[in-house]
Design a protein around this motif. Structure first.
Motif: not given
Lengths: 334, 334
Positions: A95, A91-92, B117, A69, B106-110, B79-81, A102-105, B124, A98-99
């Motif tokens: 993100e 930020l993009s 994933r 995290l 918490i922003l979950f990625t993947g 945060f889309p490009t 394998g990290q969440d934010l 998570r 991080a993705a």
DNA sequence: AGAGGCGACTAATACGTATTAGCGTCTTGA
DNA sequence: TCAAGACGCTAATACGTATTAGTCGCCTCT
């Protein structure tokens, strides 16, 4: 068949599989530090699967392990209602990187509020394995506490505070600015004015440094408001100035002011006057700030710090030059 | 005077103040459940201040207290490009409301990756006190696990899955759509075509329901691609159709297709043909989807669920009608 | 003078996981 | 036959906090 009103934990798996909780932890952790019979291993994995086991991230983190995290402290809102968000690419990039790692934010809120709330938010930062800071402010006391405690953090943007102990990923404004000036000189420009933004920042100092490094004779003007008098531009031209270099920032104040004044003076760009922006709107002559890359690099550096593998905790990224249509040879040399 | 390579904890305060860790916890917790002498209380507070004590958020959370952390699961990048992010207002609303209620995110990625994933990310989710889900997909198995375990979650957008057990905050497309049709009928329109998007979604069903509820005779056309033949529009007009109602979605496919065809047919809007979009681009006749409000309400509902105070776990918000310039009385009645 | 109560705390435990030292048991080699 | 080692696992503990059930001394009341 009542529904368990609780998520299964390692102890549940252990009980069913007839082993100890430690055994479960070892097997699910996938480490090779403790030997386990293959049969036991498979049994544990099977039970875990059956129960739909999910490790409790908080417990994991408390037990000195990572939670994957990363904090993201923005000193402003991360999703501004304002459509044109210049920092969005950062930020993009954060993100995306991080993705892919394998990290969440964790987005900390209250970062744009009053000081007390800001500080409270900085404290909460420790919820994460490490934290990215993004913004010009550096609240020294709370940040110093974190750094002293060995908490991994990375600033996005160069930060000289705290005796240079703050890790950061910034843009190499000095080199990029110098390069722009060199290009102008190469085109034949000899008399150049540099127009600065009204307020100060480390990145602002860097640009100035680069400018003076490449062209020490450049006269520097600091805007004291959002507008530039048309007469000023006219008088510069009369003085023999052939190119204007403008500080570029998030707000774009200086560029807009200069452009407006130049247009109002009826001057053709670049025929009458060349115009370069040091990190301005995309496409305009000067250089581009590698926003997205800064985000990505910051994430990578943060993870290096977390895993104690950081080699260079302070990094400056190269800014790609932008040719654009605002720069050309000076009229007099044609 | 070596710098402590660790943040102070309650035990440190306790040792210095000559009390037990529990005493520290009680005093700093500010609860009234355990009595403490005022002098002791002050002593503890002073030591805590001296050491610059900051409670460890992770430990707090593990010890059954809340962490004030809300998950935000987006099924896509947050945060889309891509510049034009139609869903941005939702996230903006979520962030604003979370901030005002002292919750971090918490922003979950993947979440936009392959299924495996995605599912891992859903697991998570438990890191947070509760989680907001935002996207059309509902991976039933993992979500069911969360719901069954009593984990607080709220979908943004109506979700009928899981036997209607999923809490959500959506938009009342049925009522809003019906209202649009009623307005058209009130203007004198009698023959109306409803053009649907190529793909399905609960919100899509709702709009259709509203349309047919207000105007059961409406003929429904489903687009099978990103374009609408010009001839189709011409033939509708020949059939006496005076108004088109178009399904509005994130992509805006249908509206663009229809608008293109109508323009290509050389028709004037609204003189030759009225055009209404059910939740389309801002300003266009029809209604507006209260994105930001949905975000805010979702946060509030989630917190109600977390604190066991939820009264209505499924909420539909009112969509403000938009007059716009694309709707007028039909030509024949003039 | 003994029961009862209260004020001011502490001990113990839970939360769920990771880690490490160590304990039987079995094999192997001399 | 015995020591050494490998194997397979567990007990114990740490992480930092919150909570609950007490404990201890002292005062009050009858």
């Amino acid at each position: 068949m009542t529904t368990e009103r609780r998520m299964p934990r390692q102890a549940d798996i252990a009980r069913i599989a007839g082993v100890s909780q430690a055994a479960v932890s070892v097997v699910l952790g996938g480490k090779q530090t403790v030997r386990m019979a293959e049969s036991t291993r498979l049994r544990i994995l099977e039970v875990a699967e059956d129960l739909g086991y999910v490790p409790h991230p908080v417990a994991k983190r408390l037990a000195h392990s990572r939670s994957n995290l990363l904090g993201l402290y923005t000193f402003r809102t991360a999703f501004p209602t304002n459509e044109a968000d210049i920092y969005h690419p950062i930020l993009s990039g954060v993100e995306a990187e991080a993705a892919s790692l394998g990290q969440d934010l964790i987005l900390f809120t209250g970062t744009s509020g009053p000081e007390a709330r800001q500080e409270a938010a900085i404290r909460r930062t420790r919820m994460a394995d490490g934290c990215l800071f993004f913004g010009r402010e550096v609240p020294e006391a709370p940040v110093a506490r974190l750094v002293d405690a060995g908490f991994p953090l990375v600033y996005i943007g160069r930060r000289p505070e705290l005796g240079g102990r703050i890790p950061y990923v910034g843009a190499d404004y000095v080199a990029a600015s110098a390069e722009v000036l060199e290009r102008l000189i190469g085109l034949g420009h000899r008399k150049i004015r540099y127009v600065r933004e009204p307020d100060e920042a480390p990145s602002s100092e860097d640009r100035l440094l680069g400018v003076l490094q490449a062209a020490p004779d450049t006269e520097v003007v600091r805007l004291d408001g959002p507008a530039l008098p048309v007469d000023a531009v006219r008088s510069w031209l009369a003085d023999g100035v052939t190119a204007l270099v403008v500080e570029g920032t998030d707000t774009g104040t200086a560029y807009r002011a200069v452009r407006t004044a130049v247009d109002a003076a009826g001057l053709a760009v670049p025929d009458d006057l060349s115009l370069a922006v040091l990190g301005g709107p995309p496409g305009v002559s000067g250089f581009e700030v590698p926003m997205q890359e800064m985000g990505r690099h910051a994430v990578r550096l943060l993870i290096e710090l977390i895993t104690d593998q950081a080699t260079t905790p302070q990094q400056l990224l190269w800014c790609p030059p932008v040719a654009g249509r605002e720069v050309g040879p000076p009229r007099s040399t044609e």
